[in-house]
Design an enzyme around this catalytic site. Sequence first.
Site, short mmCIF file in Angstrom:
data_model
loop_
_atom_site.label_atom_id
_atom_site.label_comp_id
_atom_site.label_asym_id
_atom_site.label_seq_id
_atom_site.Cartn_x
_atom_site.Cartn_y
_atom_site.Cartn_z
N HIS A 95 3.32 4.65 13.02
CA HIS A 95 2.11 5.50 12.95
C HIS A 95 2.26 6.83 13.69
O HIS A 95 1.25 7.41 14.10
CB HIS A 95 0.88 4.76 13.49
CG HIS A 95 0.34 3.71 12.56
ND1 HIS A 95 -0.90 3.13 12.72
CD2 HIS A 95 0.86 3.15 11.45
CE1 HIS A 95 -1.11 2.24 11.77
NE2 HIS A 95 -0.05 2.23 10.98
N GLU B 70 -5.17 1.41 2.88
CA GLU B 70 -4.96 0.21 3.70
C GLU B 70 -5.13 0.55 5.16
O GLU B 70 -5.68 -0.22 5.95
CB GLU B 70 -3.54 -0.35 3.44
CG GLU B 70 -3.27 -1.69 4.13
CD GLU B 70 -2.68 -1.59 5.52
OE1 GLU B 70 -2.47 -2.64 6.16
OE2 GLU B 70 -2.43 -0.48 6.03
N GLU B 71 -4.62 1.73 5.52
CA GLU B 71 -4.58 2.10 6.94
C GLU B 71 -5.97 2.18 7.57
O GLU B 71 -6.14 1.97 8.75
CB GLU B 71 -3.84 3.43 7.13
CG GLU B 71 -2.36 3.37 6.76
CD GLU B 71 -1.53 2.48 7.69
OE1 GLU B 71 -2.11 1.85 8.60
OE2 GLU B 71 -0.31 2.42 7.50
N HIS C 105 0.83 -1.21 0.00
CA HIS C 105 0.00 0.00 0.00
C HIS C 105 0.85 1.25 0.00
O HIS C 105 2.06 1.20 0.23
CB HIS C 105 -1.02 -0.03 1.12
CG HIS C 105 -0.52 0.20 2.52
ND1 HIS C 105 -0.54 1.44 3.12
CD2 HIS C 105 -0.01 -0.63 3.44
CE1 HIS C 105 -0.08 1.33 4.37
NE2 HIS C 105 0.25 0.09 4.59
N ASP D 259 6.28 2.59 7.22
CA ASP D 259 4.93 2.09 6.94
C ASP D 259 4.16 3.07 6.08
O ASP D 259 3.65 4.07 6.57
CB ASP D 259 4.20 1.88 8.27
CG ASP D 259 2.81 1.27 8.09
OD1 ASP D 259 2.44 0.94 6.96
OD2 ASP D 259 2.11 1.13 9.10
N ASP E 200 4.16 -4.92 3.25
CA ASP E 200 3.57 -3.70 3.79
C ASP E 200 4.74 -2.83 4.24
O ASP E 200 5.39 -2.18 3.42
CB ASP E 200 2.62 -4.09 4.93
CG ASP E 200 1.84 -2.93 5.52
OD1 ASP E 200 2.41 -1.83 5.60
OD2 ASP E 200 0.69 -3.12 5.94
#
Length: 702
Positions: free
Chosen positions: A504, A414-415, A367, A377, A443
């Site tokens: 994140h 995706e998140e 993604h 990420d 990922d």
Amino acid sequence: MPPPLGHDDSCLLTPLIPATPPLPPRATARLHPLPLLVGALFATYYHLLVAPAPSYYQSLFLSLGSNDTAAAHLRALTVRPHLAGTEANALAAEHVVSTLSSLSFPTRVTPYEVLLSYPVRRSLSLSAPGRDATAFALVQDTYPGDPYAAASAEVVPTFLAYAASGSAAAEVVYANYGRTEDYAYLASRGVNVTGKVALARYGKVYRGDIVKNARDAGAAAAVIFTDTKDYTPGKAFPDGPWMPATGVQVGSTFKGVGDPTTPMWASSGGCERVSIAEAMATDDMPGIPALPVSGRDGEEILRLIGGDVAPEDWQGGEGAPVYRLGPGPAVLNLTYTGNETIATIQNVISVIEGKEEPDRYVILGNHRDAWTFGAADPNSGTAALLELAERLSKLQTKGWRPRRTIILCNWDAEEYGLIGSTEWVEENRAMLTSRTVAYLNVDVGVSGSGVDASATPQLDELLKQASKKIGRLGGGGSDYSAFVQHIGIPSVDMAIGSGYAVYHSLYDDFTWMEKYGDPMFRRHVVVASIWGLVALRLSDEEILPFNYSSYVQELENGAVDINKRVLGMPVNLSPLHKSIEQLNRAVLKVDSELQALQTWKFWSPSQNDPLRVRDLNDRLMMTERAFTEREGLSGRPWYKHMIYGPSLYNDYGAEVYPGVDDAIQTAKKANTTESWQSVQHEIHRIARVISQAALVLSGGLT
Ligand SMILES: *[C@@H]1O[C@H](CO)[C@@H](O)[C@H](O)[C@H]1NC(C)=O
Ligand SMILES: *[C@@H]1O[C@H](CO)[C@@H](O)[C@H](O)[C@H]1NC(C)=O
Ligand SMILES: *[C@@H]1O[C@H](CO)[C@@H](O)[C@H](O)[C@H]1NC(C)=O
Ligand SMILES: *[C@@H]1O[C@H](CO)[C@@H](O)[C@H](O)[C@H]1NC(C)=O
């Protein structure tokens, strides 16, 4: 992507680096057939003499890795934060499209209209009797000299996507990691969570489960903090890799998969849709207001919580206050307004058409959307995908064409809930189920050291070169979910590193990656190498490199585990054992077919009978499909795979036989005849799909 912390250094990377330079191709130009060679004989040997073996291109592929290319793509992709549905993420999509198009791979954008969630207003203040309320800033600090300080103004305010809009002002209860067992412990200690604000820490279960468990325990709101003990055991970024004091892990709290307004079908323009209000009211949504906070804010709250001292394994690290259970006297006043709105997302799809079997697909996916800058990420994976694509393009200039079609996918949203990949799988379900050989997911490509791979078991042998330890794809952590759990496609998920502290947060940027994640960008090259090598073997080898004996072993291990858990209960496992034995016989039959094909090859080295090969490959490909069942898991109909699925209590947790697991957990609580009968029912269901798989693999009818 789940954030398990800790490192897995058990796997060596060395086998991936080609030990010897690639052999020279058997060049067409130097082919001088003997004059005596008649046309027919020439035709027999032509294929072997002219076309380099797949292993030649595999070695060449490995030799072409470029850390500079990977680093350049990562830098370009992470200049700005690029949350799904924003202009910045559309620009990142353009970077992917233009790179792949410039390599002459036909590339297109597949857009969907989906329900996303953004914060509008947030406030959180802490008070206690005799103490004035103080409001938390809810801001992640930049540091002096941060090259991304200006761009960080664009980072989305800290929030939990899809949290309910509303407010709560109530005493705080400390709930450890927010698991069901943590709430059971609170109840056993007489701590009543009803109407309170639950404070839990990140780290053991999916954050959507943390909020759901708080709601189920009666909490009016939930706050999740990043405990220093787990996320900052060493120097914080930028002086070290760990989470800064004001760092906050944001993320989704949706427990479902795909666009919440189009359950089971694709969100293409003008499609049927449930209302936003209806979608927000389902049990997969958190249903209460919630906010994530930093380690510093979490500690400040904990300092004011009284009541009994929490158990040892609920405590924080050195320098932390003593954690107590509450409730109160600390009072949190939380207000949250979110905007749940339909936004456009862009999947990028690029196709390298196969020469011999264009109707068989090997799909690679990663993604692109990120909560912040997304250096680890997910764009370490995106950079690896683009670097891999550049290598494939170089192979093409050396005459390579894949035997089967290779599809490169760059997913969006995706998140929020694996949305881009799920919508695409739902839209293309019938084509994908009849044609896809395997799905290979990356990922977070790089977050530390050590190869971390998970797969459906028939791919174990193939991955063993890359990783000694192979987990299972049961959890709901990334874009493989729709492929495996909804339509039963053999899949792999791989990464280097298995968790990192700034996950994140604002600090997941290029500087972090360059300083700590992958200073020379060699790990990016390694992940692209494993990914591409697995893809090349699956796309180019005449017989699919699938081995179902690992599957039999895994099914047996799962049966042993069930046996332990139902000991002394009225449950009969013999249907399960019988079906596994049936699958084992099918595996042996395939082994002997493979030997026969090789013998055939020995006598006539030109080619195996293509129809026989195709038949065998189709059975190898379709066996995984047979593990899916139309009705899906009980109460979770989107999950059709009966062997692997996420745990009901932790979306990140993988379960073997998830339906049986759910039923056993229920039966252990209820302990009624009916509840044990449903365990038996679930055992019959898995035995039935395993028998179906055995028939597909052996190619026989009853
Ligand atoms: C918990 O508190 C709520 C509301 O104050 C009350 O209705 C409920 O009975 C309490 N539960 C227990 C187990 O005491
Ligand atoms: C909670 O905070 C909000 C926003 O600052 C404020 O409007 C509200 O009055 C507060 N509620 C209580 C009970 O203090
Ligand atoms: C919600 O988002 C939509 C689309 O971006 C926007 O038009 C609308 O104004 C937003 N609503 C609020 C309350 O911010
Ligand atoms: C790539 O690796 C070489 C050493 O092999 C190193 O000199 C170079 O700095 C690396 N490139 C990046 C972007 O780190």
